[in-house]
Design a protein around this motif. Structure first.
Motif, PDB file in Angstrom:
ATOM      1  N   VAL A   1     -87.366 -36.783   9.765  1.00 15.77           N
ATOM      2  CA  VAL A   1     -86.972 -35.463  10.553  1.00 15.77           C
ATOM      3  C   VAL A   1     -86.221 -34.579   9.606  1.00 15.77           C
ATOM      4  O   VAL A   1     -86.436 -33.483   9.791  1.00 15.77           O
ATOM      5  CB  VAL A   1     -86.331 -36.055  11.777  1.00 15.77           C
ATOM      6  CG1 VAL A   1     -85.881 -34.599  12.653  1.00 15.77           C
ATOM      7  CG2 VAL A   1     -86.954 -36.902  12.621  1.00 15.77           C
TER       8      VAL A   1
ATOM      9  N   PHE B   1     -86.826 -42.964   9.987  1.00 15.40           N
ATOM     10  CA  PHE B   1     -87.085 -41.928  11.080  1.00 15.40           C
ATOM     11  C   PHE B   1     -86.406 -40.653  10.955  1.00 15.40           C
ATOM     12  O   PHE B   1     -86.915 -39.493  10.737  1.00 15.40           O
ATOM     13  CB  PHE B   1     -87.160 -42.519  12.455  1.00 15.40           C
ATOM     14  CG  PHE B   1     -87.793 -41.893  13.397  1.00 15.40           C
ATOM     15  CD1 PHE B   1     -89.124 -42.096  13.900  1.00 15.40           C
ATOM     16  CD2 PHE B   1     -87.354 -40.512  13.979  1.00 15.40           C
ATOM     17  CE1 PHE B   1     -89.885 -41.351  14.818  1.00 15.40           C
ATOM     18  CE2 PHE B   1     -87.925 -40.060  15.078  1.00 15.40           C
ATOM     19  CZ  PHE B   1     -89.151 -40.299  15.322  1.00 15.40           C
ATOM     20  N   LEU B   2     -84.953 -40.759  10.854  1.00 16.21           N
ATOM     21  CA  LEU B   2     -84.178 -39.537  10.917  1.00 16.21           C
ATOM     22  C   LEU B   2     -84.345 -38.698   9.763  1.00 16.21           C
ATOM     23  O   LEU B   2     -84.267 -37.873   9.535  1.00 16.21           O
ATOM     24  CB  LEU B   2     -82.858 -40.166  11.082  1.00 16.21           C
ATOM     25  CG  LEU B   2     -82.392 -40.082  12.692  1.00 16.21           C
ATOM     26  CD1 LEU B   2     -80.683 -40.401  12.761  1.00 16.21           C
ATOM     27  CD2 LEU B   2     -82.984 -38.837  13.693  1.00 16.21           C
TER      28      LEU B   2
ATOM     29  N   PHE C   1     -78.184 -31.157  10.847  1.00 17.39           N
ATOM     30  CA  PHE C   1     -77.671 -32.410  10.466  1.00 17.39           C
ATOM     31  C   PHE C   1     -76.549 -32.546   9.705  1.00 17.39           C
ATOM     32  O   PHE C   1     -75.520 -33.434   9.930  1.00 17.39           O
ATOM     33  CB  PHE C   1     -78.838 -32.892   9.299  1.00 17.39           C
ATOM     34  CG  PHE C   1     -79.830 -33.758   9.855  1.00 17.39           C
ATOM     35  CD1 PHE C   1     -79.980 -35.069  10.240  1.00 17.39           C
ATOM     36  CD2 PHE C   1     -81.117 -33.184  10.638  1.00 17.39           C
ATOM     37  CE1 PHE C   1     -81.140 -35.910  10.857  1.00 17.39           C
ATOM     38  CE2 PHE C   1     -82.213 -33.790  11.063  1.00 17.39           C
ATOM     39  CZ  PHE C   1     -82.037 -35.334  11.244  1.00 17.39           C
TER      40      PHE C   1
ATOM     41  N   PHE D   1     -85.803 -48.791  10.556  1.00 20.11           N
ATOM     42  CA  PHE D   1     -86.772 -47.817  10.953  1.00 20.11           C
ATOM     43  C   PHE D   1     -86.016 -46.498  11.632  1.00 20.11           C
ATOM     44  O   PHE D   1     -86.531 -45.451  11.307  1.00 20.11           O
ATOM     45  CB  PHE D   1     -87.445 -48.653  12.224  1.00 20.11           C
ATOM     46  CG  PHE D   1     -88.533 -47.732  12.742  1.00 20.11           C
ATOM     47  CD1 PHE D   1     -89.958 -47.584  11.865  1.00 20.11           C
ATOM     48  CD2 PHE D   1     -88.459 -46.835  13.823  1.00 20.11           C
ATOM     49  CE1 PHE D   1     -90.702 -46.695  12.537  1.00 20.11           C
ATOM     50  CE2 PHE D   1     -89.291 -46.367  14.369  1.00 20.11           C
ATOM     51  CZ  PHE D   1     -90.483 -45.963  13.686  1.00 20.11           C
ATOM     52  N   HIS D   2     -84.744 -46.912  12.506  1.00 18.71           N
ATOM     53  CA  HIS D   2     -84.296 -45.666  12.849  1.00 18.71           C
ATOM     54  C   HIS D   2     -83.919 -44.816  11.598  1.00 18.71           C
ATOM     55  O   HIS D   2     -83.828 -43.601  11.702  1.00 18.71           O
ATOM     56  CB  HIS D   2     -83.314 -45.926  13.681  1.00 18.71           C
ATOM     57  CG  HIS D   2     -83.567 -46.666  15.053  1.00 18.71           C
ATOM     58  ND1 HIS D   2     -84.525 -46.188  15.749  1.00 18.71           N
ATOM     59  CD2 HIS D   2     -83.228 -47.498  15.888  1.00 18.71           C
ATOM     60  CE1 HIS D   2     -84.794 -46.922  16.806  1.00 18.71           C
ATOM     61  NE2 HIS D   2     -83.742 -47.859  16.777  1.00 18.71           N
TER      62      HIS D   2
ATOM     63  N   GLY E   1     -88.250 -31.879   9.331  1.00 17.10           N
ATOM     64  CA  GLY E   1     -88.337 -31.255  10.613  1.00 17.10           C
ATOM     65  C   GLY E   1     -89.057 -31.754  11.604  1.00 17.10           C
ATOM     66  O   GLY E   1     -88.921 -31.806  12.985  1.00 17.10           O
ATOM     67  N   ARG E   2     -90.133 -32.448  11.236  1.00 14.79           N
ATOM     68  CA  ARG E   2     -91.049 -33.201  12.015  1.00 14.79           C
ATOM     69  C   ARG E   2     -91.476 -34.526  11.654  1.00 14.79           C
ATOM     70  O   ARG E   2     -91.261 -34.801  10.423  1.00 14.79           O
ATOM     71  CB  ARG E   2     -92.430 -32.456  12.464  1.00 14.79           C
ATOM     72  CG  ARG E   2     -92.212 -31.114  13.320  1.00 14.79           C
ATOM     73  CD  ARG E   2     -93.326 -30.357  13.205  1.00 14.79           C
ATOM     74  NE  ARG E   2     -93.136 -28.844  13.741  1.00 14.79           N
ATOM     75  CZ  ARG E   2     -94.011 -27.942  13.882  1.00 14.79           C
ATOM     76  NH1 ARG E   2     -95.407 -28.221  13.656  1.00 14.79           N
ATOM     77  NH2 ARG E   2     -93.581 -26.770  14.141  1.00 14.79           N
ATOM     78  N   ILE E   3     -92.191 -35.404  12.032  1.00 15.86           N
ATOM     79  CA  ILE E   3     -92.487 -36.563  11.916  1.00 15.86           C
ATOM     80  C   ILE E   3     -93.779 -36.464  11.197  1.00 15.86           C
ATOM     81  O   ILE E   3     -94.850 -35.947  11.456  1.00 15.86           O
ATOM     82  CB  ILE E   3     -92.509 -37.586  12.758  1.00 15.86           C
ATOM     83  CG1 ILE E   3     -91.221 -38.008  13.420  1.00 15.86           C
ATOM     84  CG2 ILE E   3     -93.365 -38.818  12.459  1.00 15.86           C
ATOM     85  CD1 ILE E   3     -90.238 -38.642  12.439  1.00 15.86           C
TER      86      ILE E   3
END
Lengths: 182, 660, 165, 288
Positions: free
Chosen positions: A123, A119-120, A178, A115-116, A127-129
């Motif tokens: 991003v 999620f990244l 990043f 999940f992490h 840039g956003r979720i």
């Protein structure tokens, strides 16, 4: 359980953690207040105070493969109540980061780790979720396709799940961040 | 011009075996100012001392140097001999050629060279010596004890029984301190008030003790043997000499049930006119003017006055200032407990049944609010399960204090034991981190609580307490089994950390004694002078120095008393004359010396002209307080302070003698 | 009495000759001399203990006793070098053990600042040693003296320490 | 003072009700805010779990943009976002090397001087209790409201520097301003399971269930929160929890901004209260 302590390994691991944590493992006097208040302790294989001690003793394998580091939800109850002001929640972040850097994949808590990661990624590319995309990719990766599926229709009806997302326009800068820190 | 006599001691073969004593004497004789240099087998023997005395007399010596053993061995011997011939004792100097030469070196040539050097140094030093008189300070043979808890009471009684007058000052309306609030005491379980009350009465009746309760120290000046103190006797609103302690006044007070009782730690109420507890000493009430209706409503209520037979209530009494002269002071100001409400997670103040250890003492006590029956403050029910939490505030540098409060392990074990005795079938759980039970009978006591009374000990802290259906859910850890545990308790007792009495730092500043960062008073030496403060004539006792239990508090009270009786056993207080002195002509009054003086021995002195106008303010060394360390000399920017016996010019002379 | 006056006059004359004489006797190969400023309570007793225990150490040290390291004026150190000392040792009680509560702290603070000044004056700061030696540390006294003496002997012998290189 | 607004991803998605109600009450309070131009995600738990430096760098970009646009104060209504922004500020304040690395990467000057507020801090410190009270047109008397703080509004105290971490009062004070009765209960600051909502739903349901049943037991009519993630767990998962433990809860979960909005006289529709999974209709009847 028996552990033969190799002083060099012990010192290397403890120092690696301490330097990332900016805190001293020896500060912990094992009162257990962190474990006492931890909301997810019941699912953990080692209590937070055990993780601290094992880190001090250099038991890297056991610590980095533990369920505990992935189950921690960073609620900071432990750090807030620690009588010694030790970064208990912080050490979980540090250990997760070291585990990832060493390429250790959690055997039992794969979902959390995935999940992490998803999620990244989200991003990184937007840039956003974009929540729908996040959920979709996560489900594909973990093959939990149908879990929570019954929530979706109502959420869409309530307007909670948006079908598109706003991206950050300067996406190159996000990419650079990043690149610089990954 | 100096007339120096030199004596080189053989110390049998101890010195002569390694050092060519003849040559040392010959070299010494060449030094200008040396009128005669001799060597002798044993200078410390009677014949040796006689040789010394004879030469002082015959050659009219102004100074003597002995090349012999360490001055720590025989300096006094030779000084005494010199005094008998009328020479100031500080004109004796010793070159240590035994411990520093003959015993530590083997090469005779080099050892002799060194011995000659050391001797030369002392000859040059003694040439610059000046006569020094020992300081004699007159003593006022009366002691002041601050604080009427167990350690203060012990000190006062010991001093008074030694035949010396004592003034005991207590802030509260009654003496007794914290100990009188306790129920039974570990590890013998003797009742606290049974052993304390007779001592309190003894204090009250002792012909040598003058007791000021409801009084505070206002001002202290002076020094050892000669302190002037001002005591503020707060207005009780009672004419004490007429009061019989009958109780008619507090029984009729309309403020019944309105004011929380300090003595019962808020577990019961008291009236506006009150005695803190029935065995109070003295048994004289006091009116709490902050709540009394007479004061709040412009004199309307005077029910107590009307009820009082001897008419000893006087609403108009004012605070009094009493001045006393004393020769020594005992600071026994005691302790406070940390504020439990700092721990939001434990819900103290929010949940009625989460109480402090001292509150539990009151619940256990037969004279307490429940007459010794353990009842929950919330609903009066008898608790069946109690969780005790240790180290609340102690060993907690984040929210509390980093040190161990020392008494909590023991009193918690006592609480669990007494609870088991009082409530059959009850269960105690004790959360601890380490158990510290190190005095006589303590370990056995704690084991007994576990093995015989069935208290369950869990090694870990509690993180949070919740309330659920009249139960307190205690969420803790047992680190030994590695488990999070939840216990549904009827009551939770917090073993709260010990901190110095509020205002102890101010008190220390008033007394001029040093204190640590918490406010505990520091000893003159942590091991060898534990009863003395950093200031001469002021002694320490009890918890004011740091956490300690009752036996230790009693010992410290007695120790302070014996120090004072020892001090008072002489007619004058004698101080070695090797102390600092100020050149008042050159002193510029910067007072940097005051900042480095650990003894508060430097005061400000005004230099006035004939008309009384202040010309300048200079430093003045109080000879009663100066310990002779010389830190001020080194701190002085204008070179206006010097240390007798170790004058700058003496040290420079020593160094110069070594010039090659 | 009269006799005394005669002796005094003689003494005064001697003093001049005596100083001249000792200056003549200067020896280039002489062992370096070390002056130790020590406190009366800890280090002096430690040195005494070394003596009563018959420990052996280098002869180079000359001890000057003071009540406390807090009394040791940095100028004493300067003076010692001026008068030919090749090394100066300052030694007192361990932190927390000072007989006078805090004298050793004052001293330590002063010397931290003083080192720079010495170095500015041209003194190799290796020639100044600061140590804590307690009354029970006879062996430490011995090792400090021996090590410091060896260190001084190894330093280049610039007899006039105050002349800037 | 120019006030920057950092909405964060949730307020633009699943928790749109929060933003709608927030903008309404700020309008009533006459406080003007401007969205940080081209803001990006703060990285949330994922970043600090996997990469410490990234977890500081991502929020830092937003702070740097805000600073360079002349803002002095940032409102981050989402508890998690405000926590990440504040932590980034704290970390850069205590680690000069990291701060330099990040500003170098961002290629923007940055002084780390912005003040960051979460919703509660903003309402109490910036808007002010007096002003809020003066705007209450329709007191919510008779309504019993439980404030749920969760973790990140008050923890860890050295970063948050706001309210008591174990016995917080700020949200209860705001509730009291509306005329409603604040309900005291035990689990105010217990964690709801947070980010593990998707990855460990069972754990989250156990934790959230405990909180909801405790609130119910203490007789509250509804719950207020100031965190989208708390809201999501308490509201979206509530029906599932009821099913799992076979006991009804039926507690509407409102954002504190919605509660204030109701008291200010806005209609439930204006505040998007209909967007919640657990309907508040019944409770709202009590006050209409």
């Amino acid at each position: 359980m028996k552990t033969v302590i190799n002083e060099q390994e012990r010192r290397n691991f403890a120092r690696e953690v301490e330097s990332k944590l900016h805190d001293k493992l020896a500060k912990c006097y094992q009162c257990g207040k962190c474990s006492a208040g931890c909301p997810v302790n019941f699912e953990m294989d080692f209590t937070p105070n055990q993780i601290i001690k094992m880190t001090e003793l250099g038991m890297a394998d056991r610590v980095l493969n533990s369920k505990t580091i992935w189950l921690c939800v960073s609620c900071n109850t432990c750090s807030t109540r620690c009588p010694k002001g030790f970064e208990v929640a912080g050490i979980m972040d540090v250990l997760r980061e070291i585990a990832v850097n060493r390429g250790i994949e959690s055997k039992t808590e794969k979902e959390v780790q995935t999940f992490h990661e998803v999620f990244l990624d989200n991003v990184k590319s937007n840039g956003r979720i974009f929540e729908l995309e996040l959920v979709g990719k996560y489900k594909l990766k973990t093959k939990h396709l149908f879990r929570d599926m019954f929530l979706a229709p109502k959420m869409i009806e309530k307007g909670k799940l948006k079908m598109h997302s706003d991206k950050v326009s300067d996406i190159n800068q996000i990419a650079k961040i990043f690149k610089d820190f990954e | 011009m100096a007339r120096i006599g030199v004596f080189v001691c053989w110390c049998g073969s101890n010195i002569a075996g390694t050092v060519d004593v003849k040559r040392v004497a010959e070299e010494a004789a060449k030094i200008p100012g040396v009128v005669e240099a001799v060597d002798y087998k044993y200078m410390c023997s009677d014949p040796g001392q006689n040789t010394l005395r004879k030469m002082i007399k015959d050659k009219n010596l102004t100074g003597v140097v002995l090349a012999a053993c360490s001055p720590h061995m025989h300096e006094n011997t030779f000084r005494k001999a010199a005094v008998k011939e009328g020479l100031n004792p500080y004109f004796i100097e010793i070159a240590n050629i035994r411990e520093q030469v003959s015993w530590v070196h083997e090469d005779k040539e080099k050892a002799t060279e060194k011995a000659i050097d050391l001797l030369k140094m002392m000859v040059e030093k003694v040439k610059k010596n000046k006569p020094i008189e020992d300081v004699r300070v007159p003593l006022t043979k009366k002691a002041l004890v601050i604080g009427g808890g167990i350690s203060g009471i012990q000190a006062a009684l010991d001093i008074a029984n030694g035949g010396v007058e004592v003034i005991l000052v207590e802030k509260e309306p009654s003496i007794g301190g914290k100990m009188i609030q306790l129920d039974e005491t570990f590890p013998t379980l003797d009742c606290s008030s049974c052993i304390m009350t007779p001592k309190m009465v003894e204090v009250y009746q002792h012909p040598n003790i003058k007791l000021y309760t409801y009084s505070e120290l206002e001002e202290v000046s002076g020094y050892i043997g000669n302190f002037n103190v001002k005591i503020k006797k707060k207005a009780r609103s009672i004419v004490e000499k007429d009061c019989t302690g009958c109780g008619d006044c507090w029984n009729i007070c309309p403020m019944h049930k309105n004011v929380k009782s300090e003595f019962n730690v808020n577990l019961s109420e008291r009236t506006a006119i009150y005695v803190p507890f029935p065995q109070a000493v003295p048994l004289i009430p006091v009116i709490d003017r902050s709540v009394c209706l007479h004061y709040k409503k412009g004199g309307k209520c005077q029910k107590c006055y009307d009820a009082c037979g001897p008419k000893c209530i006087n609403f108009d009494l004012q605070d009094e200032i009493i001045e006393e002269k004393v020769g020594a002071i005992v600071a026994a100001t005691g302790y406070d407990l940390m504020e439990n409400s700092l721990y939001g997670e434990y819900g103290y103040g929010q949940f009625k049944d989460v109480i402090s250890g001292l509150q539990f003492e009151r619940l256990l006590s037969a004279s307490g609010p429940t007459e010794g029956v353990v009842k929950r403050p919330s609903d009066g029910k008898t608790p069946e399960t109690i969780v005790f939490i240790q180290c609340v505030g102690s060993r907690d540098p984040e929210k509390g204090v980093p040190y161990c409060s020392k008494v909590c392990c023991m009193y918690t074990a006592k609480h669990a034991k007494l609870f088991a005795h009082k409530v059959h079938g009850s269960q105690s759980y004790v959360f601890y981190i380490d158990i510290r039970a190190t005095s006589k009978g303590y370990e056995e006591f704690v084991r007994g609580t576990m093995e015989n009374e069935g208290a369950i000990y869990l090694r870990g802290r509690v993180s949070k307490i919740y309330e659920d259906n009249g139960k307190l859910i205690v969420k803790g850890a047992d680190t030994l089994s590695g488990n999070q545990v939840e216990i549904a308790a009827d009551m939770v007792v917090l073993a709260t950390g010990v901190i110095p009495k509020k205002g102890s730092d101010k008190m220390a500043q008033m007394l001029g004694i040093s204190y640590d960062k918490y406010g505990f008073y520091t000893e003159s030496h942590p091991k060898l002078r534990p009863a003395e403060s950093s200031t001469a004539g002021i002694y320490l006792a009890g918890m004011a120095q740091g956490p300690r239990d009752i036996p230790e508090s009693v010992v410290s009270g007695s120790a302070a008393a014996s120090k004072i009786l020892g001090l008072f056993s002489k007619s004058e207080y004698e101080v070695e004359g090797t102390i600092a002195s100020v050149n008042k002509t050159t002193c510029v009054g910067c007072f940097y010396c005051r900042r480095v003086c650990a003894y508060s021995a430097i005061s400000k002195e005004e230099i006035k002209d004939r008309n009384g106008n202040v010309l300048k303010v200079v430093a003045n060394v109080n000879s009663g307080l100066c310990a002779g360390c010389g830190a001020c000399v080194n701190a002085c920017f204008s070179k206006s302070i010097d240390l007798k016996g170790y004058l700058d010019e003496q040290i420079f002379a020593e160094i110069k003698s070594l010039a090659v | 009495m009269e006799n005394n006056i005669v002796e005094d006059v003689q003494n005064a004359r001697d003093e001049k000759e005596y100083s001249a004489g000792s200056a003549k006797g200067e020896d280039k190969d002489k062992e370096p001399r070390i002056i130790a400023f020590v406190c009366n309570w800890c280090t002096y007793n430690g040195a005494d203990l070394a003596g009563t225990s018959r420990m052996k150490y280098a002869e180079n040290v000359r001890v000057i006793k003071l009540p406390c390291t807090g009394r040791i004026d940095p100028l004493f150190v300067v003076e010692a070098f001026k008068k030919g000392a090749k090394g100066v040792l300052v030694s007192g009680c361990h932190p927390g053990d000072c007989h006078y509560t805090s004298g050793n702290y004052h001293s330590r603070r002063k010397y931290t600042a003083f080192r720079d000044l010495l170095s500015y004056l041209g003194v190799d700061i290796n020639r100044v040693e600061f140590s804590w030696i307690s009354a029970s540390e006879g062996n430490k006294w011995v090792s400090v003296i021996n090590e410091f003496t060896n260190k001084i002997k190894l330093l280049p012998d610039n007899s006039d320490i105050f002349s800037k290189k | 003072m120019k006030l920057a607004y950092y909405p964060g991803c949730s307020l633009k998605g699943t928790s749109f009700e929060y933003e709608v109600s927030l903008l309404k009450i700020l309008e009533a309070l006459n406080i003007e805010i401007q969205e940080i131009p081209d803001w990006n995600c703060c990285g949330a738990s994922a970043a600090h779990s996997l990469n410490h430096n990234l977890s500081v760098a991502l929020p830092a970009r937003n702070l740097a943009i805000a600073e360079n646009n002349g803002f002095e104060e940032v409102l981050a209504p989402c508890a998690a976002c405000s926590s990440r922004l504040k932590t980034a500020k704290y970390e850069m304040g205590s680690d000069d090397i990291l701060k330099k690395k990040i500003t170098d990467s961002l290629e923007m000057p940055y002084s780390n001087s912005l003040n960051i507020s979460n919703m509660l801090e903003f309402l109490i410190n910036v808007a002010g209790k007096e002003k809020i009270k003066s705007l209450v047109k329709k007191p919510l008397s008779g309504l019993k409201v439980a404030s749920y703080y969760g973790c990140l509004l008050v923890r860890p105290p050295k970063v948050m520097k706001f309210d008591d971490p174990d016995r917080p009062v700020s949200m209860d004070e705001l509730v009291a301003l509306t005329g409603a009765v604040p309900v005291d209960y035990s689990y105010k600051t217990e964690c709801c399971g947070a980010i593990n909502s998707l990855s460990k739903p069972d754990v989250v349901m156990a934790l959230t269930g405990k909180i909801l049943y405790d609130i119910k037991e203490h007789g509250a009519d509804l719950v207020v929160v100031a965190c989208p993630l708390c809201h999501s767990n308490l509201d979206v998962r509530q029906r599932e929890i009821e099913r799992k433990y076979a006991e009804r809860i039926g507690l509407p979960v409102l954002f504190i901004t919605e509660l204030l909005g109701l008291a200010f006289g806005f209609s439930p529709e204006e505040l998007a209260i209909g967007g919640h999974m657990v309907t508040a209709d019944k409770v709202l009847k009590k006050i209409s």
